[in-house]
Design an enzyme around this catalytic site. Structure first.
Site, PDB file in Angstrom:
ATOM      1  N   LYS A   1       3.004  45.344  18.261  1.00 47.29           N
ATOM      2  CA  LYS A   1       2.097  45.144  19.392  1.00 47.29           C
ATOM      3  C   LYS A   1       2.091  46.364  20.312  1.00 47.29           C
ATOM      4  O   LYS A   1       3.125  46.773  20.848  1.00 47.29           O
ATOM      5  CB  LYS A   1       2.531  43.896  20.154  1.00 47.29           C
ATOM      6  CG  LYS A   1       1.586  43.412  21.240  1.00 47.29           C
ATOM      7  CD  LYS A   1       2.107  42.096  21.819  1.00 47.29           C
ATOM      8  CE  LYS A   1       1.176  41.466  22.816  1.00 47.29           C
ATOM      9  NZ  LYS A   1       1.727  40.179  23.319  1.00 47.29           N
TER      10      LYS A   1
ATOM     11  N   GLU B   1       0.835  34.503  16.640  1.00 52.19           N
ATOM     12  CA  GLU B   1       1.841  35.423  17.204  1.00 52.19           C
ATOM     13  C   GLU B   1       3.196  34.732  17.287  1.00 52.19           C
ATOM     14  O   GLU B   1       3.293  33.546  17.563  1.00 52.19           O
ATOM     15  CB  GLU B   1       1.383  35.846  18.607  1.00 52.19           C
ATOM     16  CG  GLU B   1       2.348  36.772  19.329  1.00 52.19           C
ATOM     17  CD  GLU B   1       1.901  37.108  20.742  1.00 52.19           C
ATOM     18  OE1 GLU B   1       2.412  38.092  21.313  1.00 52.19           O
ATOM     19  OE2 GLU B   1       1.050  36.376  21.298  1.00 52.19           O
TER      20      GLU B   1
ATOM     21  N   CYS C   1      -2.582  39.517  20.445  1.00 56.52           N
ATOM     22  CA  CYS C   1      -2.758  38.930  21.771  1.00 56.52           C
ATOM     23  C   CYS C   1      -3.321  39.914  22.805  1.00 56.52           C
ATOM     24  O   CYS C   1      -4.493  40.236  22.771  1.00 56.52           O
ATOM     25  CB  CYS C   1      -1.435  38.319  22.230  1.00 56.52           C
ATOM     26  SG  CYS C   1      -1.627  36.992  23.457  1.00 56.52           S
TER      27      CYS C   1
END
Length: 243
Positions: free
Chosen positions: A110, A41, A144
């Site tokens: 995300k 990330e 994540c």
């Protein structure tokens, strides 16, 4: 296909240093044409909330670096980076994938910014789960904190995903959650999961790696431990189909 997961001790807000680290680790690995390389990330800058810095020339510069990496080794490349948001002065935390020809084939934003770290104040959430063909697999990327939301993985599975990539800057304090949830996502979706985390420290957090490649049975094929390294494992589409 062989997957190569690159666990970096990322340099804080230093794009050139992180490019160099990735180049060095990949050069030392046994990478062949048609393989997959996965970077963590926010690869070039770490998990920085300084949107002006992270998006300053990054989309073009980083994508050029990734395209060169893909073309040089004739491989697929998935990596985190940040891009400006269309809506306001915020950015977007994205996972991009490039083909062996260096062409972008997927860009996922995300879906769940980590509010505990104020990420939502700097980066807009995405609103779409994407899939795309990659070396015979149907790939679905996440980032994540997305890992804590099984519903979006099921959306990907319903779109045909049999390979999930989860790139992260996942803190050491909750590392057992990281490994356990990656295994759960593999088992419940009958898919390979590649979880790529960073190691080292940033100004606020400590990271301890545990980059893993997991098969559809939930078996950990390789575990990078806590140090900077690249780990590799064969991923077999026939195994997914049989299971």
């Amino acid at each position: 296909m062989k997957a190569h997961a690159v666990q970096l001790e990322q340099a804080w807000e230093d794009k050139e240093a992180n490019y160099e680290k990735a180049n060095r680790l990949v050069a030392d690995a046994e990478v062949n044409a048609g393989d997959l390389i996965v970077l963590p990330e926010t690869f070039p800058t770490c998990f920085s909330m300084n949107v002006e810095l992270t998006t300053d020339g990054e989309p073009e510069k980083t994508e050029t670096f990734l395209a060169d990496l893909a073309q040089r080794y004739e491989v697929w490349v998935t990596s985190g980076m940040t891009i400006p948001s269309d809506s306001n002065e915020k950015g977007r935390n994205v996972s991009v994938t490039l083909s062996p020809e260096g062409k972008r084939i997927g860009c996922y934003a995300k879906t769940h910014p980590a509010a505990i770290y104020g990420e939502h104040e700097s980066y807009d959430a995405g609103d779409e789960v994407i899939t795309f063909p990659m070396g015979g697999f149907t790939a679905c990327p996440f980032i994540c904190y997305d890992l804590r939301f099984p519903e979006i993985f099921r959306i990907g599975a319903n779109k045909g995903a049999d390979l999930f990539t989860v790139i992260a800057n996942w803190p050491a304090v909750r590392i057992e959650h990281w490994v356990t949830l990656l295994q759960a996502r593999a088992i419940e979706n009958l898919a390979y999961v590649i979880g790529v985390n960073r190691t080292g420290n940033d100004p606020e957090l400590e990271y301890c790696g545990r980059t893993v490649i997991i098969d559809p049975h939930g078996k950990i094929l390789t575990d990078a431990g806590t140090t900077e390294k690249i780990v590799s494992a064969e991923i077999d589409l026939n195994m997914v189909m049989e299971w």
